[in-house]
Design a protein around this motif. Structure first.
Motif, PDB file in Angstrom:
ATOM      1  N   UNK A  21     -49.859  44.973  -3.643  1.00  0.00           N
ATOM      2  CA  UNK A  21     -48.428  44.941  -4.537  1.00  0.00           C
ATOM      3  C   UNK A  21     -47.458  46.096  -3.971  1.00  0.00           C
ATOM      4  N   UNK A  22     -47.840  47.299  -3.681  1.00  0.00           N
ATOM      5  CA  UNK A  22     -47.033  47.959  -3.265  1.00  0.00           C
ATOM      6  C   UNK A  22     -46.525  47.777  -1.884  1.00  0.00           C
ATOM      7  N   UNK A  23     -47.098  47.181  -0.959  1.00  0.00           N
ATOM      8  CA  UNK A  23     -46.476  46.645   0.245  1.00  0.00           C
ATOM      9  C   UNK A  23     -45.644  45.644  -0.119  1.00  0.00           C
ATOM     10  N   UNK A  24     -45.998  44.693  -0.880  1.00  0.00           N
ATOM     11  CA  UNK A  24     -45.122  43.627  -1.445  1.00  0.00           C
ATOM     12  C   UNK A  24     -43.904  43.975  -1.687  1.00  0.00           C
ATOM     13  N   UNK A  25     -43.854  45.172  -2.563  1.00  0.00           N
ATOM     14  CA  UNK A  25     -42.424  45.662  -3.020  1.00  0.00           C
ATOM     15  C   UNK A  25     -41.947  46.856  -2.008  1.00  0.00           C
ATOM     16  N   UNK A  26     -42.450  46.791  -0.884  1.00  0.00           N
ATOM     17  CA  UNK A  26     -41.896  47.797  -0.069  1.00  0.00           C
ATOM     18  C   UNK A  26     -41.893  49.383  -0.396  1.00  0.00           C
ATOM     19  N   UNK A  27     -42.854  49.751  -1.151  1.00  0.00           N
ATOM     20  CA  UNK A  27     -43.296  51.022  -1.632  1.00  0.00           C
ATOM     21  C   UNK A  27     -44.366  51.659  -1.289  1.00  0.00           C
ATOM     22  N   UNK A  28     -44.610  52.942  -1.367  1.00  0.00           N
ATOM     23  CA  UNK A  28     -45.856  53.651  -1.002  1.00  0.00           C
ATOM     24  C   UNK A  28     -46.631  53.427  -2.509  1.00  0.00           C
ATOM     25  N   UNK A  29     -47.988  53.397  -2.278  1.00  0.00           N
ATOM     26  CA  UNK A  29     -48.793  53.386  -3.468  1.00  0.00           C
ATOM     27  C   UNK A  29     -48.305  54.391  -4.632  1.00  0.00           C
ATOM     28  N   UNK A  30     -47.964  55.628  -4.109  1.00  0.00           N
ATOM     29  CA  UNK A  30     -47.609  56.461  -5.330  1.00  0.00           C
ATOM     30  C   UNK A  30     -46.479  55.957  -6.034  1.00  0.00           C
ATOM     31  N   UNK A  31     -45.347  55.519  -5.230  1.00  0.00           N
ATOM     32  CA  UNK A  31     -44.279  55.103  -5.982  1.00  0.00           C
ATOM     33  C   UNK A  31     -44.630  53.856  -6.873  1.00  0.00           C
ATOM     34  N   UNK A  32     -45.231  52.834  -6.339  1.00  0.00           N
ATOM     35  CA  UNK A  32     -45.518  51.824  -7.126  1.00  0.00           C
ATOM     36  C   UNK A  32     -46.375  52.035  -8.289  1.00  0.00           C
ATOM     37  N   UNK A  33     -47.485  53.130  -8.218  1.00  0.00           N
ATOM     38  CA  UNK A  33     -48.027  53.514  -9.527  1.00  0.00           C
ATOM     39  C   UNK A  33     -47.008  53.955 -10.704  1.00  0.00           C
TER      40      UNK A  33
END
Length: 88
Positions: A21-33
């Motif tokens: 999900x983070x990759x699909x949103x072009x975010x780091x895992x930290x930012x996605x969380x």
């Protein structure tokens, strides 16, 4: 002051789904969380700006800023996409 949180014993399939999900949103895992947590408690970047006293930029201000940053405009997106395709 920001607080660090830790989530333990996350199942591997859930962690993989979060990374995807983070990759699909072009975010780091930290930012996605952090984004998920903000949504869960009803906070967004817009409400954070309002809480800090900041106001959102207006369309007119955005236009003026764009004109100052790019006085000669920008190249056509069509040309940019064509060039990217040719470079492949």
């Amino acid at each position: 002051m920001p607080v660090s949180l830790s989530v333990k014993n996350v199942p591997e399939d859930l962690a993989a789904a979060l990374r995807q999900r983070a990759a699909a949103n072009h975010r780091s895992l930290q930012r996605e969380l952090l984004s998920i947590l903000e949504a869960a408690v009803g906070r967004s970047q817009r409400s954070q700006a309002a809480a800090s006293g900041e106001r959102p930029i207006t369309i007119d201000e955005l236009v003026e800023l764009s004109r100052r940053l790019f006085p000669n405009g920008t190249e056509s997106s069509v040309e940019y996409i064509r060039q990217m395709r040719e470079d492949r």
